[in-house]
Design a protein around this motif. Structure first.
Motif, mmCIF file in Angstrom:
data_model
loop_
_atom_site.group_PDB
_atom_site.id
_atom_site.type_symbol
_atom_site.label_atom_id
_atom_site.label_comp_id
_atom_site.label_asym_id
_atom_site.label_seq_id
_atom_site.Cartn_x
_atom_site.Cartn_y
_atom_site.Cartn_z
ATOM 1 N N ALA A 84 32.149 -7.915 -12.766
ATOM 2 C CA ALA A 84 32.378 -7.468 -11.393
ATOM 3 C C ALA A 84 31.073 -6.996 -10.763
ATOM 4 O O ALA A 84 30.479 -6.015 -11.206
ATOM 5 N N ILE A 85 30.640 -7.695 -9.724
ATOM 6 C CA ILE A 85 29.417 -7.342 -8.999
ATOM 7 C C ILE A 85 29.776 -7.230 -7.528
ATOM 8 O O ILE A 85 30.152 -8.223 -6.892
ATOM 9 N N SER A 103 40.213 -11.826 -11.523
ATOM 10 C CA SER A 103 39.331 -12.408 -12.533
ATOM 11 C C SER A 103 38.982 -11.373 -13.590
ATOM 12 O O SER A 103 38.940 -11.680 -14.790
ATOM 13 N N GLY A 104 38.727 -10.141 -13.143
ATOM 14 C CA GLY A 104 38.444 -9.071 -14.090
ATOM 15 C C GLY A 104 39.609 -8.839 -15.033
ATOM 16 O O GLY A 104 39.414 -8.631 -16.244
ATOM 17 N N GLY A 122 35.310 -16.291 -8.181
ATOM 18 C CA GLY A 122 35.879 -16.305 -9.524
ATOM 19 C C GLY A 122 34.934 -16.893 -10.547
ATOM 20 O O GLY A 122 34.837 -16.401 -11.675
ATOM 21 N N GLY A 123 34.204 -17.945 -10.171
ATOM 22 C CA GLY A 123 33.229 -18.511 -11.091
ATOM 23 C C GLY A 123 32.130 -17.530 -11.433
ATOM 24 O O GLY A 123 31.667 -17.464 -12.581
ATOM 25 N N GLY A 124 31.710 -16.731 -10.447
ATOM 26 C CA GLY A 124 30.681 -15.725 -10.702
ATOM 27 C C GLY A 124 31.190 -14.577 -11.552
ATOM 28 O O GLY A 124 30.516 -14.146 -12.499
ATOM 29 N N VAL A 125 32.378 -14.079 -11.232
ATOM 30 C CA VAL A 125 32.955 -12.979 -12.006
ATOM 31 C C VAL A 125 33.190 -13.412 -13.451
ATOM 32 O O VAL A 125 33.018 -12.622 -14.384
ATOM 33 N N LEU A 136 40.804 -18.306 -14.899
ATOM 34 C CA LEU A 136 42.256 -18.495 -14.806
ATOM 35 C C LEU A 136 42.911 -17.310 -14.112
ATOM 36 O O LEU A 136 43.811 -17.482 -13.278
ATOM 37 N N GLY A 137 42.442 -16.098 -14.431
ATOM 38 C CA GLY A 137 42.980 -14.915 -13.769
ATOM 39 C C GLY A 137 42.744 -14.958 -12.269
ATOM 40 O O GLY A 137 43.620 -14.580 -11.474
ATOM 41 N N GLY A 138 41.561 -15.406 -11.851
ATOM 42 C CA GLY A 138 41.271 -15.515 -10.426
ATOM 43 C C GLY A 138 42.181 -16.508 -9.735
ATOM 44 O O GLY A 138 42.685 -16.259 -8.629
#
Length: 328
Positions: free
Chosen positions: A250-251, A93-94, A242-245, A119-121
């Motif tokens: 990044a956490i 995701s990052g 992924g929704g959070g990132v 999309l990346g995730g």
């Protein structure tokens, strides 16, 4: 978990969200909250409605997704050191967000970065499932997740190295540190369905995690569909994390720390740990977000991902040492 513990956890979430909503250095928002309840309009009520409410909601949602994913992955892998980053979703995701920042797609729409991150995730999860195969063991899945994370991290580093100017590099670096400072209602509407769908999927398959704790062969003999469980855990974690990132960057460590803090209250049952971990993640991330505001200096913000890493890294070291101490 006993009902009184669950009620206490729900109360903690409510207090943490209210603190994230109202706590400020000048105390302006405490009075503004009263104005908002009375229907009066002021600068403080606009700040609450347009900035603090979406930030508080996103903090709770992102924390809940990370907490539930961490509990599910620890139960599935039967490994207390597992966390949401183990399946490569965070790094993928990052990378999606970094690609959007690198090519300046944020100028098209404010939602381009979250969309690219999500999309990346999903691409990372697809690569993970393709690499691991349909009948992959837990060990193969972990190694595949490490490979996906390595590829995504190396590509992120390459784009940062090729960044056309210092400002673009700084924007990428700051995004990767994680923050809720720019939260808005569009991001809430984008992230909430993803996080809620992923968390719901994890909750629906949670009862299969208890038999799995006895071993894969025992779980099969008890009727657990391991390929379906594997797919559900990976996809659920991908959506929730992924929704959070996508909206917060990044956490780390929330998904690692929260299940360990709450495991003694559920007699170490993986199935019973998911919902408490979602609540605990919401509370912990909300309180961490309050900490970023109170600890930030003038013009020098403390990023949320940095604070959670500073809090989580010592816990991780302690966890590794304690795990070694129990090893035969």
């Amino acid at each position: 978990m006993k009902s009184r513990h669950l009620i206490a956890l729900v109360g903690l979430v409510i207090l943490a969200v209210l603190a994230n909503l109202l706590v400020s250095r000048d105390g302006l928002l405490l009075g503004a909250f009263g104005d908002l309840l009375r229907g009066e309009e002021s600068l403080g009520t606009r700040i609450l409605a347009e900035l603090r409410f979406p930030r508080a909601i996103l903090g709770a949602l992102v924390g809940a997704g990370l907490g539930a994913s961490g509990a599910a992955l620890q139960g599935f892998f039967r490994n207390p050191l597992a966390d949401p980053g183990i399946v490569g979703v965070s790094a993928s995701s990052g990378l999606g967000a970094v690609i959007a920042l690198y090519f300046g797609l944020a100028g098209i729409s404010l939602l381009m970065i979250p969309m690219a991150a999500a999309l990346g995730g999903l691409v990372g999860v697809g690569f993970l499932l393709l690499l691991a195969g349909r009948r992959a063991s837990s060990t193969t899945l972990i190694l595949s997740g490490v490979a996906v994370s390595a590829v995504a991290s190396s590509m992120t580093a390459l784009l940062m190295n090729l960044s056309p100017n210092p400002w673009a590099l700084a924007e990428i670096a700051y995004w990767l540190m994680g923050s809720l400072a720019d939260a808005n209602w569009n991001e809430v509407r984008f992230a909430a369905p993803l996080i809620l769908a992923g968390t719901t999927l994890l909750v629906l398959v949670r009862n299969d995690l208890d038999p799995l704790s006895l071993g894969e062969e025992t779980a099969r003999s008890l009727g657990v569909n391991l390929p379906w469980l594997r797919l559900a855990i990976v996809l659920g974690s991908a959506l929730a994390v992924g929704g959070g990132v996508a909206v917060a960057g990044a956490i780390g460590f929330i998904g690692l720390v929260v299940p360990h803090l709450l495991r003694p209250f559920v007699a170490s049952r993986p199935a019973a740990l998911l919902l408490p971990s979602a609540l605990g993640g919401a509370a912990l991330l909300s309180l961490a977000d309050v900490g970023t505001r109170l600890l930030s200096g003038p013009g020098i913000p403390l990023y949320l991902g940095v604070l959670t890493a500073l809090l989580g890294a010592p816990f991780f070291v302690w966890l590794v040492r304690s795990t070694q101490g129990r090893a035969p």
